[in-house]
Design a protein around this motif. Sequence first.
Motif, PDB file in Angstrom:
ATOM      1  N   THR A 101      23.994  -0.160  -3.819  1.00  0.00           N
ATOM      2  CA  THR A 101      23.942   0.157  -5.398  1.00  0.00           C
ATOM      3  C   THR A 101      22.616  -0.681  -5.955  1.00  0.00           C
ATOM      4  O   THR A 101      21.954  -0.178  -6.555  1.00  0.00           O
ATOM      5  N   CYS A 102      22.337  -1.866  -5.178  1.00  0.00           N
ATOM      6  CA  CYS A 102      21.073  -2.521  -5.625  1.00  0.00           C
ATOM      7  C   CYS A 102      20.029  -1.553  -5.126  1.00  0.00           C
ATOM      8  O   CYS A 102      19.027  -1.674  -6.122  1.00  0.00           O
ATOM      9  N   SER A 105      19.831   1.102  -7.782  1.00  0.00           N
ATOM     10  CA  SER A 105      19.290   0.743  -9.143  1.00  0.00           C
ATOM     11  C   SER A 105      17.772   0.326  -9.133  1.00  0.00           C
ATOM     12  O   SER A 105      17.111   0.643  -9.906  1.00  0.00           O
ATOM     13  N   TYR A 144      19.613  -5.828 -12.151  1.00  0.00           N
ATOM     14  CA  TYR A 144      20.726  -5.219 -12.584  1.00  0.00           C
ATOM     15  C   TYR A 144      21.824  -4.551 -11.475  1.00  0.00           C
ATOM     16  O   TYR A 144      23.029  -4.345 -11.931  1.00  0.00           O
ATOM     17  N   PRO A 146      23.710  -5.827  -9.083  1.00  0.00           N
ATOM     18  CA  PRO A 146      24.886  -6.406  -9.043  1.00  0.00           C
ATOM     19  C   PRO A 146      26.008  -6.387 -10.122  1.00  0.00           C
ATOM     20  O   PRO A 146      27.193  -6.039  -9.822  1.00  0.00           O
ATOM     21  N   THR A 147      25.423  -6.317 -11.465  1.00  0.00           N
ATOM     22  CA  THR A 147      26.092  -5.953 -12.451  1.00  0.00           C
ATOM     23  C   THR A 147      26.565  -4.540 -12.377  1.00  0.00           C
ATOM     24  O   THR A 147      28.000  -4.440 -12.735  1.00  0.00           O
ATOM     25  N   TRP A 148      25.812  -3.676 -11.979  1.00  0.00           N
ATOM     26  CA  TRP A 148      26.047  -2.316 -12.022  1.00  0.00           C
ATOM     27  C   TRP A 148      27.289  -2.255 -10.928  1.00  0.00           C
ATOM     28  O   TRP A 148      28.350  -1.361 -10.940  1.00  0.00           O
ATOM     29  N   TYR A 149      27.317  -2.977  -9.856  1.00  0.00           N
ATOM     30  CA  TYR A 149      28.343  -2.626  -8.448  1.00  0.00           C
ATOM     31  C   TYR A 149      29.368  -3.152  -9.190  1.00  0.00           C
ATOM     32  O   TYR A 149      30.520  -2.825  -8.903  1.00  0.00           O
ATOM     33  N   ARG A 150      29.454  -4.497 -10.030  1.00  0.00           N
ATOM     34  CA  ARG A 150      30.709  -5.198 -10.562  1.00  0.00           C
ATOM     35  C   ARG A 150      31.670  -4.369 -11.338  1.00  0.00           C
ATOM     36  O   ARG A 150      32.763  -4.161 -11.313  1.00  0.00           O
ATOM     37  N   HIS A 151      30.733  -3.494 -12.122  1.00  0.00           N
ATOM     38  CA  HIS A 151      31.301  -2.535 -13.082  1.00  0.00           C
ATOM     39  C   HIS A 151      32.048  -1.372 -12.438  1.00  0.00           C
ATOM     40  O   HIS A 151      33.248  -1.317 -12.670  1.00  0.00           O
TER      41      HIS A 151
END
Length: 240
Positions: A101-102, A105, A144, A146-151
Amino acid sequence: MNAPRHRSISALLLLGLSLALGWACKRPETALRERSVQRVELVQTVKGMTPEEERAVVAQLSEGLGVPPEPAKGVAGPSRVFRLTLEGRPNSMTGRGLGSTCAISAGLGALVGVVIPGAGLAVWATWRSAAIAAGAGGLLGLGYGPTWYRHNAALQQELGYLPWGFSAQWEVLERSPRLGEEVVAASRNPPLFFGRHTPYLDLKPHLKPLPPESRSEAAIRQASLRAYVEALVKHFQQKD
């Protein structure tokens, strides 16, 4: 000597063409408020979508817009049609871990860092400046990630799946046996420079969880399609 002048004229002509293409028609939202439609049509390139699913989307959208899904045969005279051109595919982030994901991104951030100035009719002076922009965008994208992954993880936990991604065009047509077909309102996705684009629809409030035994690709596609049409109907019911 005249090269800069020619470039300026070409840029103005391109901008004028973009504006003309983007604003030639009124907005579909405006056209639907002015006069209701008598028919809904679907043009789709949704991966794996079946004829039954097509009919379900047309029926759901027709009900939401207040028109019969199957208009009477042989009706003479002009009619107004809402045409939805829909593309869709599974969520590309399904099954992605934090690392991938990172990486995605960061790649998207680097691409945006280079492309946005070009979309604004600006040109990078040197390869070095383009590389700096790509690097800055990549770093922002990486941050961004990690934020995308958590979402995505939270959405997966809540629904049991990640919803499909859709892009669409909305058109309102005037159709007449004598005069043929005319597009009186349209939106486009993606936008052409400053042209009109299809508004973003938030599907989250309309998505329903699926139990573990009902998380096939077809079930997720159907749940995502229902949510898209619900969001679309809600959008058209809102007043600007």
